[in-house]
Scaffold this active site. Sequence first.
Site, mmCIF file in Angstrom:
data_model
loop_
_atom_site.group_PDB
_atom_site.id
_atom_site.type_symbol
_atom_site.label_atom_id
_atom_site.label_comp_id
_atom_site.label_asym_id
_atom_site.label_seq_id
_atom_site.Cartn_x
_atom_site.Cartn_y
_atom_site.Cartn_z
ATOM 1 N N ALA A 12 0.870 -1.174 0.000
ATOM 2 C CA ALA A 12 0.000 0.000 0.000
ATOM 3 C C ALA A 12 0.911 1.230 0.000
ATOM 4 O O ALA A 12 2.076 1.158 0.410
ATOM 5 C CB ALA A 12 -0.873 -0.009 1.247
ATOM 6 N N GLY A 31 0.731 -5.063 0.770
ATOM 7 C CA GLY A 31 -0.410 -5.153 -0.147
ATOM 8 C C GLY A 31 -0.045 -5.817 -1.471
ATOM 9 O O GLY A 31 -0.905 -6.400 -2.130
ATOM 10 N N GLU A 44 -0.147 -9.453 -0.776
ATOM 11 C CA GLU A 44 -1.568 -9.791 -0.590
ATOM 12 C C GLU A 44 -2.281 -9.868 -1.950
ATOM 13 O O GLU A 44 -3.119 -10.734 -2.175
ATOM 14 C CB GLU A 44 -2.216 -8.757 0.341
ATOM 15 C CG GLU A 44 -1.621 -8.848 1.746
ATOM 16 C CD GLU A 44 -2.011 -7.700 2.657
ATOM 17 O OE1 GLU A 44 -1.772 -6.528 2.282
ATOM 18 O OE2 GLU A 44 -2.567 -7.964 3.730
ATOM 19 N N GLU A 68 4.658 -5.035 7.148
ATOM 20 C CA GLU A 68 3.834 -4.024 7.829
ATOM 21 C C GLU A 68 4.256 -3.826 9.280
ATOM 22 O O GLU A 68 4.174 -2.717 9.816
ATOM 23 C CB GLU A 68 2.348 -4.422 7.789
ATOM 24 C CG GLU A 68 1.685 -4.258 6.430
ATOM 25 C CD GLU A 68 1.790 -5.473 5.517
ATOM 26 O OE1 GLU A 68 2.657 -6.344 5.770
ATOM 27 O OE2 GLU A 68 0.999 -5.564 4.562
#
Length: 261
Positions: A66, A112, A115, A135
């Site tokens: 992200a 992300g 993911e 993260e």
Amino acid sequence: MEWNNIRLEGHEGWALLTIDRPKVLNALNRETLDELEQALDRVEESGDIRALIITGSGEKAFVAGADIKELREIPSAHEAERLAEKGQALFSRLEELPVPVIMAAGGFALGGGFELALSGDILLASEKARFGLPEVNLGILPGYGGTQRLARLVGKSTAKYYALTGEMIPAEEAYRLGIVQKVVPHEQLLPEAKSLARTLSKQAPVAMNFIKKSINQGAETDLKTGLRLEASHFGTVFNTEDRMEGMDAFLEKRKASFRGK
Ligand code: CAA
């Protein structure tokens, strides 16, 4: 439609979707998530895209997570939760897309980005790919499905190891863990993904859709219910013209030509 952060190229029977923010290693900001959603609409509406490849632009990254600049500005727990729900809904949609999705990772696939990679059906990696959930280094946890999909794939302990340490997983190790289906030399990554997309684009589309459904739904339930689901999907696919074509082609010793009906 013009997009700022992604590109969608159509080919005969398949499409290539590239996340295109190389200056920030293809980090996913909100606008990119919105554009990905629109690209999936396009894929589903087209009717002639039977396989989708997703990759990242540039030499260094698939997607490095992200967009941390954007995350830094999130003012409240409520807004962070909404963002996680948005990313999760997009990635679940990808997982359930009626056509097979090939993820081609040629570099960092972190947070992300990992993911996203875990939401496809087949994950191809170049020798340079590195996967991970860093993260924890930012004082947060994965929010786009990483704690759930990674644990289901490799087991709770291994998922905890990588999510708690933030350690990166080299491509060969990801292959050994069953996260990646194939590791290829870096320059072979896109050719390999395209060749696989061409192969898949010639398979029976309805059968592929129900294979995905059977495995995805079955993985979330007990064996008895999963077998019931499989039998029901098996029956559904027998209603298609393609199953007659597939079986006739076999018996007539010719190549099947599937129409998705
Ligand atoms: N968000 C925003 N910008 C990012 C980014 C990200 N996730 N990852 C890299 N960038 C930017 C860098 O800030 C840098 O920009 P500048 O040139 O303006 O400085 C540019 O991309 C190149 O990156 P680096 O200079 O850091 O490249 P490197 O080769 O030295 O390191 C890296 C590569 C190890 C991948 C490093 O960039 C990195 O650690 N990135 C962050 C990875 C990360 O923490 N991802 C998780 C994000 S949170 C998340 O994803 C939450 C969730 O689950 C939804």
